[in-house]
Scaffold this motif. Structure first.
Motif, PDB file in Angstrom:
ATOM      1  N   GLY A 272     -64.768 -59.611  56.061  1.00 49.17           N
ATOM      2  CA  GLY A 272     -65.899 -58.786  55.645  1.00 49.17           C
ATOM      3  C   GLY A 272     -66.933 -58.736  56.750  1.00 49.17           C
ATOM      4  O   GLY A 272     -66.606 -58.871  57.918  1.00 49.17           O
ATOM      5  N   ARG A 273     -68.181 -58.573  56.350  1.00 47.93           N
ATOM      6  CA  ARG A 273     -69.247 -58.525  57.340  1.00 47.93           C
ATOM      7  C   ARG A 273     -70.398 -59.408  56.883  1.00 47.93           C
ATOM      8  O   ARG A 273     -70.546 -59.676  55.694  1.00 47.93           O
ATOM      9  N   ILE A 274     -71.176 -59.854  57.842  1.00 48.06           N
ATOM     10  CA  ILE A 274     -72.359 -60.630  57.500  1.00 48.06           C
ATOM     11  C   ILE A 274     -73.417 -59.640  57.032  1.00 48.06           C
ATOM     12  O   ILE A 274     -73.798 -58.731  57.764  1.00 48.06           O
ATOM     13  N   LYS A 275     -73.852 -59.800  55.804  1.00 52.24           N
ATOM     14  CA  LYS A 275     -74.878 -58.923  55.222  1.00 52.24           C
ATOM     15  C   LYS A 275     -76.270 -59.393  55.632  1.00 52.24           C
ATOM     16  O   LYS A 275     -77.102 -58.604  56.046  1.00 52.24           O
ATOM     17  N   SER A 276     -76.507 -60.706  55.500  1.00 52.77           N
ATOM     18  CA  SER A 276     -77.809 -61.249  55.887  1.00 52.77           C
ATOM     19  C   SER A 276     -77.722 -62.762  55.994  1.00 52.77           C
ATOM     20  O   SER A 276     -76.771 -63.383  55.508  1.00 52.77           O
ATOM     21  N   MET A 277     -78.726 -63.323  56.648  1.00 53.87           N
ATOM     22  CA  MET A 277     -78.844 -64.777  56.752  1.00 53.87           C
ATOM     23  C   MET A 277     -80.288 -65.146  56.444  1.00 53.87           C
ATOM     24  O   MET A 277     -81.203 -64.511  56.956  1.00 53.87           O
ATOM     25  N   ASN A 278     -80.460 -66.154  55.622  1.00 53.53           N
ATOM     26  CA  ASN A 278     -81.783 -66.681  55.323  1.00 53.53           C
ATOM     27  C   ASN A 278     -81.746 -68.150  55.718  1.00 53.53           C
ATOM     28  O   ASN A 278     -81.350 -69.007  54.930  1.00 53.53           O
ATOM     29  N   LEU A 279     -82.099 -68.430  56.949  1.00 54.76           N
ATOM     30  CA  LEU A 279     -81.945 -69.775  57.479  1.00 54.76           C
ATOM     31  C   LEU A 279     -82.988 -70.746  56.938  1.00 54.76           C
ATOM     32  O   LEU A 279     -82.740 -71.949  56.887  1.00 54.76           O
ATOM     33  N   VAL A 280     -84.127 -70.242  56.498  1.00 55.23           N
ATOM     34  CA  VAL A 280     -85.122 -71.111  55.873  1.00 55.23           C
ATOM     35  C   VAL A 280     -84.563 -71.684  54.572  1.00 55.23           C
ATOM     36  O   VAL A 280     -84.728 -72.865  54.264  1.00 55.23           O
ATOM     37  N   ASN A 281     -83.836 -70.826  53.826  1.00 54.81           N
ATOM     38  CA  ASN A 281     -83.221 -71.260  52.564  1.00 54.81           C
ATOM     39  C   ASN A 281     -81.776 -71.716  52.734  1.00 54.81           C
ATOM     40  O   ASN A 281     -81.087 -71.970  51.753  1.00 54.81           O
ATOM     41  N   HIS A 282     -81.290 -71.748  53.975  1.00 55.13           N
ATOM     42  CA  HIS A 282     -79.944 -72.237  54.301  1.00 55.13           C
ATOM     43  C   HIS A 282     -78.849 -71.443  53.586  1.00 55.13           C
ATOM     44  O   HIS A 282     -77.917 -72.005  53.021  1.00 55.13           O
ATOM     45  N   LYS A 283     -78.958 -70.109  53.649  1.00 54.66           N
ATOM     46  CA  LYS A 283     -77.965 -69.247  53.007  1.00 54.66           C
ATOM     47  C   LYS A 283     -77.470 -68.187  53.977  1.00 54.66           C
ATOM     48  O   LYS A 283     -78.263 -67.570  54.706  1.00 54.66           O
TER      49      LYS A 283
END
Length: 64
Positions: free
Chosen positions: A46-57
């Motif tokens: 698939g593809r990376i939709k988003s990253m939220n590194l503050v919330n570790h997701k």
């Protein structure tokens, strides 16, 4: 710790793919290898939709 959990977005829901992901490596244009902190591995298409590194997701989206 700096690892994150990887999720697949499916029908508006977050489906956990892998916990404690330390490394994301592209295998090809739409395939990713996830490596956990203990050396466990998983391949995601698939593809990376988003990253939220503050919330570790990290969010992946399936190919259409």
């Amino acid at each position: 710790m700096c690892e994150a959990n990887a999720y697949l977005l499916k029908e508006g829901r977050e489906e956990l793919l892998m916990e404690s992901v330390d490394v994301i490596e592209p295998e090809d244009e739409r395939t990713w290898r996830l490596v956990g902190i203990f050396g466990d591995r998983k391949t995601v298409r698939g593809r990376i939709k988003s990253m939220n590194l503050v919330n570790h997701k990290i969010f992946f989206e399936e190919d259409a």
